[in-house]
Write a protein that holds these residues in place. Structure first.
Motif, short mmCIF file in Angstrom:
data_model
loop_
_atom_site.label_atom_id
_atom_site.label_comp_id
_atom_site.label_asym_id
_atom_site.label_seq_id
_atom_site.Cartn_x
_atom_site.Cartn_y
_atom_site.Cartn_z
N TRP A 4 0.83 -1.21 0.00
CA TRP A 4 0.00 0.00 0.00
C TRP A 4 0.86 1.25 0.00
CZ3 TRP A 4 0.55 3.42 3.99
CH2 TRP A 4 1.13 2.92 5.17
N LEU A 5 2.09 1.14 0.57
CA LEU A 5 2.97 2.31 0.59
C LEU A 5 3.43 2.63 -0.83
CD1 LEU A 5 4.17 4.31 2.55
CD2 LEU A 5 6.22 2.89 2.66
N ILE A 6 3.74 1.58 -1.60
CA ILE A 6 4.14 1.79 -2.99
C ILE A 6 3.00 2.44 -3.77
CG2 ILE A 6 4.81 0.61 -5.13
CD1 ILE A 6 6.21 -1.45 -3.37
N ASP A 7 1.78 1.90 -3.57
CA ASP A 7 0.62 2.50 -4.22
C ASP A 7 0.48 3.97 -3.85
OD1 ASP A 7 0.06 0.13 -5.33
OD2 ASP A 7 -1.61 -0.40 -4.02
N PHE A 8 0.65 4.23 -2.56
CA PHE A 8 0.48 5.59 -2.07
C PHE A 8 1.51 6.53 -2.71
CE2 PHE A 8 1.33 8.92 1.11
CZ PHE A 8 0.08 9.47 1.16
N LEU A 9 2.78 6.08 -2.73
CA LEU A 9 3.83 6.92 -3.30
C LEU A 9 3.58 7.15 -4.79
CD1 LEU A 9 7.04 5.61 -1.54
CD2 LEU A 9 5.85 7.76 -1.19
N TRP A 10 3.10 6.10 -5.47
CA TRP A 10 2.80 6.23 -6.90
C TRP A 10 1.72 7.29 -7.13
CZ3 TRP A 10 4.64 6.37 -11.22
CH2 TRP A 10 4.03 5.98 -12.41
N VAL A 11 0.71 7.28 -6.24
CA VAL A 11 -0.34 8.31 -6.33
C VAL A 11 0.27 9.69 -6.12
CG1 VAL A 11 -2.38 9.23 -5.19
CG2 VAL A 11 -2.24 6.79 -5.68
N VAL A 12 1.16 9.80 -5.12
CA VAL A 12 1.78 11.10 -4.85
C VAL A 12 2.56 11.59 -6.07
CG1 VAL A 12 3.53 12.28 -3.46
CG2 VAL A 12 1.88 10.78 -2.36
N VAL A 13 3.30 10.67 -6.69
CA VAL A 13 4.08 11.04 -7.88
C VAL A 13 3.15 11.54 -8.98
CG1 VAL A 13 5.48 10.10 -9.75
CG2 VAL A 13 6.02 9.54 -7.38
N LYS A 14 2.06 10.79 -9.23
CA LYS A 14 1.14 11.18 -10.30
C LYS A 14 0.52 12.55 -10.03
CE LYS A 14 -0.59 6.77 -12.07
NZ LYS A 14 -1.78 5.92 -12.05
N VAL A 15 0.07 12.74 -8.77
CA VAL A 15 -0.57 14.02 -8.44
C VAL A 15 0.42 15.16 -8.61
CG1 VAL A 15 -1.58 15.35 -6.56
CG2 VAL A 15 -2.28 13.01 -6.91
N THR A 16 1.68 14.93 -8.19
CA THR A 16 2.70 15.96 -8.35
C THR A 16 2.91 16.29 -9.82
OG1 THR A 16 3.75 14.95 -6.45
CG2 THR A 16 4.99 16.64 -7.62
N LEU A 17 2.95 15.25 -10.66
CA LEU A 17 3.14 15.48 -12.09
C LEU A 17 1.98 16.29 -12.66
CD1 LEU A 17 4.58 12.13 -13.45
CD2 LEU A 17 5.70 14.35 -13.34
N VAL A 18 0.75 15.93 -12.27
CA VAL A 18 -0.42 16.65 -12.79
C VAL A 18 -0.37 18.11 -12.36
CG1 VAL A 18 -2.91 16.90 -12.56
CG2 VAL A 18 -1.94 14.66 -13.02
N ILE A 19 -0.03 18.35 -11.08
CA ILE A 19 0.00 19.74 -10.61
C ILE A 19 1.11 20.51 -11.31
CG2 ILE A 19 0.45 21.17 -8.58
CD1 ILE A 19 -1.10 19.19 -6.95
N ALA A 20 2.25 19.86 -11.52
CA ALA A 20 3.35 20.52 -12.24
C ALA A 20 2.90 20.87 -13.65
CB ALA A 20 4.58 19.62 -12.28
N PHE A 21 2.21 19.93 -14.30
CA PHE A 21 1.72 20.21 -15.66
C PHE A 21 0.75 21.37 -15.65
CE2 PHE A 21 -1.54 19.72 -18.88
CZ PHE A 21 -0.75 19.77 -20.03
N VAL A 22 -0.15 21.37 -14.64
CA VAL A 22 -1.14 22.45 -14.56
C VAL A 22 -0.46 23.80 -14.43
CG1 VAL A 22 -2.90 23.43 -13.04
CG2 VAL A 22 -3.06 21.06 -13.73
N GLY A 23 0.58 23.86 -13.60
CA GLY A 23 1.28 25.12 -13.41
C GLY A 23 1.96 25.60 -14.69
N VAL A 24 2.70 24.70 -15.33
CA VAL A 24 3.41 25.07 -16.56
C VAL A 24 2.40 25.44 -17.65
CG1 VAL A 24 4.91 24.20 -18.37
CG2 VAL A 24 5.40 23.67 -16.00
N ASN A 25 1.34 24.63 -17.74
CA ASN A 25 0.31 24.87 -18.74
C ASN A 25 -0.34 26.23 -18.56
OD1 ASN A 25 -1.75 24.03 -20.72
ND2 ASN A 25 -3.08 24.11 -18.93
N PHE A 26 -0.57 26.59 -17.29
CA PHE A 26 -1.18 27.89 -16.97
C PHE A 26 -0.31 29.02 -17.48
CE2 PHE A 26 -1.22 31.17 -13.47
CZ PHE A 26 -2.32 31.84 -13.95
N ILE A 27 0.98 28.94 -17.13
CA ILE A 27 1.89 30.01 -17.52
C ILE A 27 1.98 30.10 -19.05
CG2 ILE A 27 4.36 30.56 -17.58
CD1 ILE A 27 4.46 29.86 -14.66
N PHE A 28 2.06 28.93 -19.69
CA PHE A 28 2.20 28.94 -21.15
C PHE A 28 0.94 29.49 -21.82
CE2 PHE A 28 1.83 26.83 -25.30
CZ PHE A 28 2.96 27.37 -25.88
#
Lengths: 321, 187
Positions: A4-28
């Motif tokens: 479950w920890l691996i699952d959890f970390l994987w979710v954290v990674v995905k959410v971070t990627l999405v938020i990073a994309f949202v930020g860059v996308n916003f600026i662009f």
């Protein structure tokens, strides 16, 4: 490490990627919009910070972060402060069902993906209401009223046009719809051209874009429900707006234009390219047409788009049977 | 398993706290927002039971459509006090409860119903089995649609007739006598 920890970390990674994309996308997107609008109006646009003004928006973001957090004295403190968060959350939740490749969905491929998209986006109204009412200002309230009326009026033709695609594909899963287009070798924009146009008009009205930006008509309502916000709180609202614009274009690309399907390039890149093509159409319309009045906005939906989308649904159903 | 229990505890706490605040908030806007919180939390409980379709419909219909109507009713209401009186916002739990009960004598009725439900629930704990295992019952949209149009056709049609009557009733009640139709209700 437990499973479950691996699952959890994987979710954290995905959410971070999405938020990073949202930020860059916003600026662009803001940079793109400023450049495009300048070109259309024979101006130059931002050109001082970085090549072609490309770093202008990073400077703007830093400015927003460093601004004083001004809270209106008469506002309802908690509702007012929470509103940008409630508006931003649905914008992020949409990413959960977006397919980015043949077997790759950002979150899970829900078998009710289309309904999920409609449900999540319908929750934006609560955030707008919180901003409009919590600010305790007449401009905010009027802007929220207009936004609410537009959201309610355009939700029905929007869902009906999406339903046409569901009928064509025979599934409600977003990945399934993209796969159906790939398998059959044609995109649903051709049998569903009417639905595509209705969808496009509806999202532009719901997002308060283009000729439908009477929600924040600056010469009568100051900024609509955003009036009382400044600094990064306003920044979050603007980010939600641009993210919604991108995801609406991405959904249109998936439902009607084959999503990740395309030669040579990886799937996610095709999705972004198609979404940005639609985003540029939205910007083009926005900077070309004058603003409509509130009664014209509502007439267009209830008296034209709703009957046409119902008729379209029936016609598509007859052809399918 | 333990994570599920934690998630359920959080959702249950949100639902209970939100429902309490719906009736006890001095401001109607806060009541509406807490109602939205309750409705979304209930969708979370559906999700825990693997009923994705039900959860999505819960958010779409209740948190989306019904909340929109409630929000419009509030925005169009004549209430002038947006912020409410500051003393009301600092009320303690006891004062809130007393006000909620005192505001109408009828307030006792739902309170009694809730108490009865609580007694029944406590009496029922242990006697009822666990809820159906998640995933045991398929909840695909096709299954729901088929069930509605075969086994539950009559209740389904009756419900649609009731809804139609409600729509017509709403139009009759809100349409003003002699208002110009071409005006689009903007008078």
């Amino acid at each position: 490490m437990p499973g479950w920890l691996i699952d959890f970390l994987w979710v954290v990674v995905k959410v971070t990627l999405v938020i990073a994309f949202v930020g860059v996308n916003f600026i662009f997107m803001v940079w793109l919009e400023r450049k495009l609008s300048a070109k259309m109006q024979a101006r130059i646009g931002p050109n001082r910070v970085g090549p072609h003004g490309s770093l202008q928006l990073i400077a703007d973001a830093l400015k927003l972060f460093s601004k004083e957090d001004i809270k209106p004295a008469m506002a309802d403190p908690k509702v007012w402060a929470l509103a940008p968060v409630v508006m931003f959350a649905p914008a992020l939740l949409v990413f959960y069902v977006l397919p980015v490749g043949p077997n790759a969905v950002i979150g899970t491929d829900l078998n009710v993906g289309l309904l999920y998209l409609a449900a999540v986006s319908s929750f934006t109204l609560v955030g707008i209401f919180m901003a409009g009412w919590g600010s305790n200002s007449k401009y905010s309230l009027l802007g929220a009223m207009r936004a609410g009326a537009a959201l309610m009026a355009y939700e029905i033709p929007l869902v009906l046009s999406i339903l046409t695609v569901a009928m064509l594909a025979g599934t409600l899963s977003v990945q399934g719809i993209v796969q159906a287009q790939v398998d059959r070798g044609y995109y649903f924009v051709f049998p569903g051209i009417v639905a595509f146009i209705i969808y496009f008009i509806c999202v532009m009205a719901e997002l308060g874009r283009g000729p439908f930006d009477l929600v924040e008509a600056e010469h009568e309502l100051v900024m609509g429900y955003q009036t009382e916000y400044s600094g990064m709180r306003w920044g979050i609202m603007l980010m939600a707006e641009y993210t919604n614009q991108f995801t609406a274009a991405a959904i249109a690309a998936m439902l009607f234009l084959g999503g990740w399907d395309g030669p040579f390039l990886p799937g996610w890149l095709w999705l972004v390219i198609k979404a940005y093509a639609l985003v540029m159409v939205m910007m083009w319309v926005r900077w070309t047409l004058p603003r409509v009045r509130i009664d014209q906005l509502l007439d267009l939906s209830w008296k034209f788009l709703l009957p046409v989308s119902l008729l379209n649904l029936v016609v598509v159903a007859i052809f399918l049977v | 398993m333990s994570l599920q229990v934690v998630a359920f505890a959080v959702l249950a706490a949100l639902i209970l706290y939100g429902s309490y605040k719906v009736v006890a908030s001095p401001l109607i806007t806060h009541s509406a927002l807490f109602l939205a919180l309750v409705l979304v939390s209930v969708a979370g409980v559906f999700l825990m039971l693997d009923a994705v379709f039900l959860a999505v419909v819960q958010v779409l219909v209740y948190a989306g459509a019904v909340m929109a109507v409630i929000i419009f009713a509030i925005m169009l209401s004549e209430q002038r006090e947006i912020g409410g009186d500051p003393s009301a916002q600092r009320m303690g739990f006891g004062e809130e409860l007393r006000r909620a009960l005192r505001s109408r004598h009828w307030g006792l009725l739902p309170a009694a119903a809730a108490a009865l439900l609580a007694v029944l629930a406590i009496a029922g704990i242990g006697r009822l089995g666990a809820p159906a295992a998640p995933g045991a019952a398929s909840t695909s949209v096709a299954d729901v649609g088929r069930a509605l149009l075969t086994d539950y056709l009559v209740p389904f049609e009756i419900a649609s007739a009731v809804l139609l009557a409600a729509v017509i009733g709403a139009i009759v009640l809100t349409a003003r006598e002699g208002s110009d139709a071409r005006d689009g209700g903007r008078s």
